[in-house]
Structure formats: structure tokens, C-alpha cells
Design a protein around this motif. Structure first.
Motif, PDB file in Angstrom:
ATOM      1  N   HIS A  28       0.853  -1.185   0.000  1.00  0.00           N
ATOM      2  CA  HIS A  28       0.000   0.000   0.000  1.00  0.00           C
ATOM      3  C   HIS A  28       0.892   1.238   0.000  1.00  0.00           C
ATOM      4  O   HIS A  28       1.997   1.204   0.552  1.00  0.00           O
ATOM      5  CB  HIS A  28      -0.887   0.054   1.242  1.00  0.00           C
ATOM      6  CG  HIS A  28      -2.029  -0.897   1.232  1.00  0.00           C
ATOM      7  ND1 HIS A  28      -1.867  -2.254   1.339  1.00  0.00           N
ATOM      8  CD2 HIS A  28      -3.363  -0.683   1.112  1.00  0.00           C
ATOM      9  CE1 HIS A  28      -3.052  -2.842   1.308  1.00  0.00           C
ATOM     10  NE2 HIS A  28      -3.979  -1.909   1.168  1.00  0.00           N
ATOM     11  N   SER A  29       0.389   2.320  -0.560  1.00  0.00           N
ATOM     12  CA  SER A  29       1.087   3.589  -0.412  1.00  0.00           C
ATOM     13  C   SER A  29       0.758   4.138   0.970  1.00  0.00           C
ATOM     14  O   SER A  29      -0.203   3.706   1.614  1.00  0.00           O
ATOM     15  CB  SER A  29       0.641   4.577  -1.495  1.00  0.00           C
ATOM     16  OG  SER A  29      -0.699   4.971  -1.291  1.00  0.00           O
ATOM     17  N   ARG A  35      -5.555   6.435   4.818  1.00  0.00           N
ATOM     18  CA  ARG A  35      -6.999   6.551   4.579  1.00  0.00           C
ATOM     19  C   ARG A  35      -7.740   5.348   5.154  1.00  0.00           C
ATOM     20  O   ARG A  35      -8.771   5.493   5.812  1.00  0.00           O
ATOM     21  CB  ARG A  35      -7.273   6.675   3.078  1.00  0.00           C
ATOM     22  CG  ARG A  35      -8.748   6.765   2.714  1.00  0.00           C
ATOM     23  CD  ARG A  35      -8.963   6.843   1.203  1.00  0.00           C
ATOM     24  NE  ARG A  35      -8.261   5.841   0.430  1.00  0.00           N
ATOM     25  CZ  ARG A  35      -8.639   4.586   0.286  1.00  0.00           C
ATOM     26  NH1 ARG A  35      -9.726   4.149   0.869  1.00  0.00           N
ATOM     27  NH2 ARG A  35      -7.939   3.752  -0.448  1.00  0.00           N
ATOM     28  N   LYS A  36      -7.193   4.157   4.942  1.00  0.00           N
ATOM     29  CA  LYS A  36      -7.861   2.942   5.434  1.00  0.00           C
ATOM     30  C   LYS A  36      -7.822   2.849   6.955  1.00  0.00           C
ATOM     31  O   LYS A  36      -8.779   2.355   7.564  1.00  0.00           O
ATOM     32  CB  LYS A  36      -7.232   1.701   4.800  1.00  0.00           C
ATOM     33  CG  LYS A  36      -7.582   1.568   3.336  1.00  0.00           C
ATOM     34  CD  LYS A  36      -6.963   0.342   2.720  1.00  0.00           C
ATOM     35  CE  LYS A  36      -7.338   0.211   1.255  1.00  0.00           C
ATOM     36  NZ  LYS A  36      -6.810  -1.026   0.664  1.00  0.00           N
ATOM     37  N   ASP A  81       6.856   3.663   0.054  1.00  0.00           N
ATOM     38  CA  ASP A  81       6.225   4.124  -1.182  1.00  0.00           C
ATOM     39  C   ASP A  81       7.037   3.725  -2.415  1.00  0.00           C
ATOM     40  O   ASP A  81       6.472   3.456  -3.472  1.00  0.00           O
ATOM     41  CB  ASP A  81       6.013   5.636  -1.157  1.00  0.00           C
ATOM     42  CG  ASP A  81       4.746   6.042  -0.421  1.00  0.00           C
ATOM     43  OD1 ASP A  81       3.968   5.143  -0.026  1.00  0.00           O
ATOM     44  OD2 ASP A  81       4.517   7.256  -0.251  1.00  0.00           O
ATOM     45  N   ARG A  82       8.357   3.668  -2.305  1.00  0.00           N
ATOM     46  CA  ARG A  82       9.179   3.248  -3.450  1.00  0.00           C
ATOM     47  C   ARG A  82       8.917   1.779  -3.795  1.00  0.00           C
ATOM     48  O   ARG A  82       8.771   1.423  -4.958  1.00  0.00           O
ATOM     49  CB  ARG A  82      10.661   3.451  -3.161  1.00  0.00           C
ATOM     50  CG  ARG A  82      11.073   4.886  -3.157  1.00  0.00           C
ATOM     51  CD  ARG A  82      12.581   5.051  -3.055  1.00  0.00           C
ATOM     52  NE  ARG A  82      12.922   6.428  -2.813  1.00  0.00           N
ATOM     53  CZ  ARG A  82      12.936   7.377  -3.739  1.00  0.00           C
ATOM     54  NH1 ARG A  82      12.633   7.082  -4.970  1.00  0.00           N
ATOM     55  NH2 ARG A  82      13.251   8.617  -3.433  1.00  0.00           N
ATOM     56  N   LYS A 109      -3.066   7.516  -6.082  1.00  0.00           N
ATOM     57  CA  LYS A 109      -2.909   6.734  -4.853  1.00  0.00           C
ATOM     58  C   LYS A 109      -2.037   7.455  -3.826  1.00  0.00           C
ATOM     59  O   LYS A 109      -1.749   6.922  -2.765  1.00  0.00           O
ATOM     60  CB  LYS A 109      -2.340   5.355  -5.166  1.00  0.00           C
ATOM     61  CG  LYS A 109      -3.341   4.482  -5.904  1.00  0.00           C
ATOM     62  CD  LYS A 109      -2.829   3.097  -6.082  1.00  0.00           C
ATOM     63  CE  LYS A 109      -3.848   2.213  -6.737  1.00  0.00           C
ATOM     64  NZ  LYS A 109      -4.980   1.897  -5.864  1.00  0.00           N
ATOM     65  N   GLY A 110      -1.615   8.677  -4.142  1.00  0.00           N
ATOM     66  CA  GLY A 110      -0.902   9.499  -3.180  1.00  0.00           C
ATOM     67  C   GLY A 110       0.597   9.323  -3.149  1.00  0.00           C
ATOM     68  O   GLY A 110       1.247   9.757  -2.199  1.00  0.00           O
ATOM     69  N   VAL A 111       1.170   8.712  -4.175  1.00  0.00           N
ATOM     70  CA  VAL A 111       2.625   8.534  -4.222  1.00  0.00           C
ATOM     71  C   VAL A 111       3.245   9.820  -4.768  1.00  0.00           C
ATOM     72  O   VAL A 111       2.753  10.398  -5.740  1.00  0.00           O
ATOM     73  CB  VAL A 111       3.014   7.320  -5.100  1.00  0.00           C
ATOM     74  CG1 VAL A 111       4.518   7.152  -5.160  1.00  0.00           C
ATOM     75  CG2 VAL A 111       2.353   6.065  -4.576  1.00  0.00           C
ATOM     76  N   ASP A 112       4.312  10.268  -4.142  1.00  0.00           N
ATOM     77  CA  ASP A 112       5.005  11.483  -4.536  1.00  0.00           C
ATOM     78  C   ASP A 112       5.458  11.398  -5.998  1.00  0.00           C
ATOM     79  O   ASP A 112       5.929  10.347  -6.450  1.00  0.00           O
ATOM     80  CB  ASP A 112       6.208  11.702  -3.617  1.00  0.00           C
ATOM     81  CG  ASP A 112       6.911  13.007  -3.885  1.00  0.00           C
ATOM     82  OD1 ASP A 112       6.251  14.061  -3.859  1.00  0.00           O
ATOM     83  OD2 ASP A 112       8.143  12.967  -4.147  1.00  0.00           O
ATOM     84  N   LYS A 113       5.357  12.509  -6.722  1.00  0.00           N
ATOM     85  CA  LYS A 113       5.699  12.511  -8.148  1.00  0.00           C
ATOM     86  C   LYS A 113       7.153  12.148  -8.407  1.00  0.00           C
ATOM     87  O   LYS A 113       7.466  11.506  -9.399  1.00  0.00           O
ATOM     88  CB  LYS A 113       5.362  13.870  -8.766  1.00  0.00           C
ATOM     89  CG  LYS A 113       3.880  14.103  -8.867  1.00  0.00           C
ATOM     90  CD  LYS A 113       3.543  15.412  -9.539  1.00  0.00           C
ATOM     91  CE  LYS A 113       2.033  15.565  -9.550  1.00  0.00           C
ATOM     92  NZ  LYS A 113       1.577  16.652 -10.372  1.00  0.00           N
ATOM     93  N   GLU A 114       8.048  12.562  -7.518  1.00  0.00           N
ATOM     94  CA  GLU A 114       9.463  12.218  -7.694  1.00  0.00           C
ATOM     95  C   GLU A 114       9.680  10.714  -7.566  1.00  0.00           C
ATOM     96  O   GLU A 114      10.461  10.129  -8.315  1.00  0.00           O
ATOM     97  CB  GLU A 114      10.323  12.953  -6.673  1.00  0.00           C
ATOM     98  CG  GLU A 114      10.466  14.420  -6.948  1.00  0.00           C
ATOM     99  CD  GLU A 114      11.360  15.112  -5.927  1.00  0.00           C
ATOM    100  OE1 GLU A 114      12.202  14.421  -5.302  1.00  0.00           O
ATOM    101  OE2 GLU A 114      11.216  16.324  -5.762  1.00  0.00           O
TER     102      GLU A 114
END
Length: 176
Positions: A28-29, A35-36, A81-82, A109-114
Motif C-alpha cells: 500500500h502507499s 486513509r484505510k 512508497d518506493r 494513490k498518493g505517491v510522490d511525483k518524484e
């Protein structure tokens, strides 16, 4: 005691258990897990026929405890997240989606753009070859050459998340 009327330790333990259960099923991110965990869950006893608690939601979750649980998951390397982005890219690319659509879904899903950009750059997927395989699977070999039929291939692959250049390379680089 917290605002929900439960001892903070009990709620934290319950949230850690929920996080472990969620993360054991799939990656999961951080935003998804947050959120969950913040959403009130229905009591586990409702499954087992305890009629008094059936469909009775728990009290609201304390955001500070959710933050502590997220930190706990990071400390134990359960949440990354990676790692989520890499597994998501691998999964969605196997299902025939292109980089553009995968990037959009990861951002949702909220993962950073970088992190998304780095993960897409690190993956060893030949998007042009994948676009060709998807087009051949859908439209057959040889690929259509009439303008009207080529437009169908183009629209389909754009919908699947491939870039215009990748789609054009199908006809340019793989010409028979």
C-alpha cells in the motif's frame, strides 16, 4: 483514554493489527494506508454472529494514533512508497498498461511525483515493445494499415496509457 472512549493503547494495537493485515495482503502507499486506518471499521465480532455488535461501527479514530501507526510501519519496514511504486508498475505493466496511465494511477494513490518518476525510470520495461504486443493481441498480425483502422489502434493504446511516440514507433520501427 482517548476521545473515542477506549484506552489509547488498545486503539493503537487494533490499528497496528489492521495495518499488518492490510500490508500482508499487498503493498500500500502511505496515503492509502492512512486513509484505510482513519476510516472507522466494523467490529470483527459482527462476522462471528455476535448480534449485539452487528453493523455497529467503532468510534472515530484518533489522527495522532494513525500517525503513530504509520511511523511504526515505517520503522519496521512494512511501508515503503518506493517499494509500492515498483510493485505497482510491475503489476500494471503485466496487465498491459502504459507508463502514462500507471503514472496517473500512482499519483491518485498518493505517491510522490518524484518517487513515481524515479520508479518509472528504474524499471526495465520496453514500452514500445509492450505497446506493439498489446496492439497485436487486440488487432492481430499484421497491424492495420488503413487510416481508419490505424486510428482505432491509436485510440486503444492511448486509452491503455501509452504515449503517442510509443504508438507511432509500432508502425515506424516494426514495419514489415
Amino acid at each position: 483514554m482517548n476521545d473515542a472512549g477506549q484506552p489509547a493503547g488498545n486503539q493503537q494495537n487494533a490499528l497496528i493489527s489492521r495495518a499488518m493485515r492490510l500490508l500482508s495482503q499487498r503493498e500500500h502507499s502511505e496515503a492509502e494506508l492512512r486513509r484505510k486506518l482513519a476510516a472507522p471499521s466494523f467490529m470483527a465480532n459482527a462476522k462471528f454472529g455476535n448480534k449485539s455488535s452487528k453493523d455497529t461501527p467503532e468510534e472515530p479514530v484518533d489522527p495522532a494514533i494513525v500517525e503513530q501507526v504509520i511511523s511504526y510501519c515505517y520503522q519496521h519496514n512494512w511501508l515503503d512508497d518506493r517499494r509500492f511504486a515498483n510493485s505497482f508498475i510491475a503489476s500494471r505493466s503485466r496487465k498491459g498498461y502504459g507508463a502514462q496511465r500507471i503514472r496517473s494511477e500512482l499519483t491518485q494513490k498518493g505517491v510522490d511525483k518524484e518517487i513515481v518518476q524515479d520508479a518509472l525510470a528504474e524499471c526495465e520495461i520496453d514500452w514500445c515493445e509492450q505497446a506493439r504486443e498489446i496492439a497485436l493481441r487486440k488487432f492481430g498480425d499484421p497491424l492495420p494499415v488503413e487510416w481508419k483502422d490505424k486510428a482505432k489502434v491509436l485510440r486503444y493504446l492511448l486509452y491503455r496509457g501509452f504515449f503517442q511516440e510509443e504508438i507511432q514507433s509500432i508502425y515506424r520501427d516494426f514495419a514489415q
